[in-house]
Design a protein around this motif. Sequence first.
Motif, PDB file in Angstrom:
ATOM      1  N   PHE A 339      -9.166  14.109   1.605  1.00  0.00           N
ATOM      2  CA  PHE A 339     -10.324  13.934   2.483  1.00  0.00           C
ATOM      3  C   PHE A 339     -10.557  12.460   2.807  1.00  0.00           C
ATOM      4  O   PHE A 339     -10.849  12.107   3.953  1.00  0.00           O
ATOM      5  N   TYR A 340     -10.411  11.593   1.796  1.00  0.00           N
ATOM      6  CA  TYR A 340     -10.678  10.173   2.007  1.00  0.00           C
ATOM      7  C   TYR A 340      -9.432   9.380   2.413  1.00  0.00           C
ATOM      8  O   TYR A 340      -9.497   8.152   2.527  1.00  0.00           O
ATOM      9  N   SER A 341      -8.315  10.074   2.645  1.00  0.00           N
ATOM     10  CA  SER A 341      -7.094   9.365   3.038  1.00  0.00           C
ATOM     11  C   SER A 341      -7.257   8.665   4.384  1.00  0.00           C
ATOM     12  O   SER A 341      -6.498   7.741   4.695  1.00  0.00           O
ATOM     13  N   LYS A 342      -8.241   9.100   5.174  1.00  0.00           N
ATOM     14  CA  LYS A 342      -8.523   8.391   6.432  1.00  0.00           C
ATOM     15  C   LYS A 342      -8.978   6.963   6.147  1.00  0.00           C
ATOM     16  O   LYS A 342      -8.941   6.106   7.044  1.00  0.00           O
ATOM     17  N   GLU A 348      -0.113   4.445   2.350  1.00  0.00           N
ATOM     18  CA  GLU A 348      -0.871   5.225   1.379  1.00  0.00           C
ATOM     19  C   GLU A 348      -1.140   6.643   1.890  1.00  0.00           C
ATOM     20  O   GLU A 348      -1.124   7.612   1.116  1.00  0.00           O
ATOM     21  N   GLN A 349      -1.392   6.777   3.194  1.00  0.00           N
ATOM     22  CA  GLN A 349      -1.594   8.110   3.769  1.00  0.00           C
ATOM     23  C   GLN A 349      -0.351   8.969   3.612  1.00  0.00           C
ATOM     24  O   GLN A 349      -0.448  10.183   3.361  1.00  0.00           O
ATOM     25  N   LEU A 350       0.827   8.371   3.756  1.00  0.00           N
ATOM     26  CA  LEU A 350       2.063   9.124   3.573  1.00  0.00           C
ATOM     27  C   LEU A 350       2.205   9.599   2.136  1.00  0.00           C
ATOM     28  O   LEU A 350       2.583  10.756   1.883  1.00  0.00           O
ATOM     29  N   TYR A 351       1.913   8.747   1.180  1.00  0.00           N
ATOM     30  CA  TYR A 351       2.002   9.148  -0.219  1.00  0.00           C
ATOM     31  C   TYR A 351       1.034  10.297  -0.528  1.00  0.00           C
ATOM     32  O   TYR A 351       1.387  11.270  -1.207  1.00  0.00           O
ATOM     33  N   LYS A 356       0.074  16.224  -1.290  1.00  0.00           N
ATOM     34  CA  LYS A 356      -0.556  17.475  -0.862  1.00  0.00           C
ATOM     35  C   LYS A 356       0.514  18.517  -0.530  1.00  0.00           C
ATOM     36  O   LYS A 356       0.401  19.690  -0.915  1.00  0.00           O
ATOM     37  N   ALA A 357       1.562  18.113   0.175  1.00  0.00           N
ATOM     38  CA  ALA A 357       2.637  19.053   0.520  1.00  0.00           C
ATOM     39  C   ALA A 357       3.303  19.601  -0.740  1.00  0.00           C
ATOM     40  O   ALA A 357       3.587  20.804  -0.832  1.00  0.00           O
ATOM     41  N   THR A 372      10.345   9.685   5.777  1.00  0.00           N
ATOM     42  CA  THR A 372       9.610   8.926   6.790  1.00  0.00           C
ATOM     43  C   THR A 372       9.091   7.622   6.206  1.00  0.00           C
ATOM     44  O   THR A 372       9.161   6.560   6.822  1.00  0.00           O
ATOM     45  N   LEU A 373       8.584   7.707   4.993  1.00  0.00           N
ATOM     46  CA  LEU A 373       8.071   6.528   4.310  1.00  0.00           C
ATOM     47  C   LEU A 373       9.184   5.498   4.107  1.00  0.00           C
ATOM     48  O   LEU A 373       8.998   4.301   4.346  1.00  0.00           O
TER      49      LEU A 373
END
Length: 454
Positions: A339-342, A348-351, A356-357, A372-373
């Motif tokens: 939720f707070y990854s925004k 960090e969003q990729l990690y 989550k995946a 991708t990272l």
Amino acid sequence: MTDKCTDPRFEMMLHAYELGLLNESERKEWETHLLECDCCFARARKMEKAIRLIDHDSEIRNMILADYKPEIPDPNPSFFQTLRTLFQGHLAARLIPASLIIIGLIIILMAGPWDIEVKTTKEAVAEPPRLAIMYFENLVDRDDPEKMGEIATNLLITALTESHCLRIVSSERISDILNSFNIEKSKSFDPVTAEKILAETRARWLITGKILKTEPKLTVATQIIEASSGTIEASDIIEGSPGEDIFSITDKLAAGLVRHFSYSPSVCPDLGRPVAEITTHSYRAYQSYLEGVDYYSKMYLANAAESFLNAVKMDSTFAMAYYYLVRLRGRQYLDKAVFYSKNAGYKEQLYIGGLKALADGKRDEYADILRTLLDRFPDEKLALCLLGSLERGNGQPRLAIDYLLRAVQIDGRYRDAYNELAYAYGCIGAYDSALMVLDKYAAIAPAEPNPFDS
């Protein structure tokens, strides 16, 4: 490190190994030797750099792919598949000129030193400028009990990592290098330390910083040092307004560095969000977070979890603190991390997205996110180690070994990668290699129980 290989036969195998031409027995023998011989290990790292330069040069790659016409079409031939096929002699009669060109390019790249120049025109560059940022020295209080120098350094690295136009050596990598040479993070800048960091990271520029004043106005000075000559290329002093904090000062420092290295403003625009928006607005929360990362790297997991819990107590929106808590304490923190990854940076969003995946059982999506990272951040040893662990679990130990060897080439003291590498060797029955890797792991961390348990 010795200047010559202990067995000249293995020197002849290096290029065949990089091009995938060794058979199963030879490859096993070479990988075992690689862990024993510092000379071949260093040459393999240099060869990997050359191959990566070729792989990222679109003009060379397109030329090779244009000349390659397999008898049985492959819908998506990779660059390295093409290169290996050429060297194996497939369609050799028609492709001799292309093969000679490729061999020549590799020889030229290996001859080195191969420093990539930053162009001042709109001309494309082979690789973005690579910067290593030294820990800032706090001249106000050299003991720096508030860790302001370390915080300023990490915030600047985080801010600059958002730029597509710069290649920034991660704070973890700098910390790894300093630890390997038993150098304290707070140690002031000196030429010997700089030389070690530049040699290990292949950075072209070194950024140094000093905190000159904290009251009444926070004042920070930086210098850009060109690696090959050691000359100071530029310097800057940022004096904040009364009450202005380290977060906003960091934004100004980062913007100045981006402008300095921008060869084209249209291609390399200014940074987007302020660094506080992709980390935290709380100095104390960030302080606890960095403490947690340090504990985590040393495998003091209980201490790390406590530090990350303190960070989210002070800032309940701190995405990356939740990320580490998921890894340490379980899925109950995952929803908040997502939720707070925004509020986090691109890397960090990729990690977080990958975590989550994986938690949702989407292993293919997890692998795609990690790749991708690595496309954007090829020196991310954590991503390489995670991919290695994933492929071992997928029943692909050979592929796992490839990823994990890349991770230990980046950091020769990477505990997690050695541990995973030992299990991957075990999966293919290479028990001598597995035990050799664990011996190296135990030598790195003799006071820790895990290498002996493994």
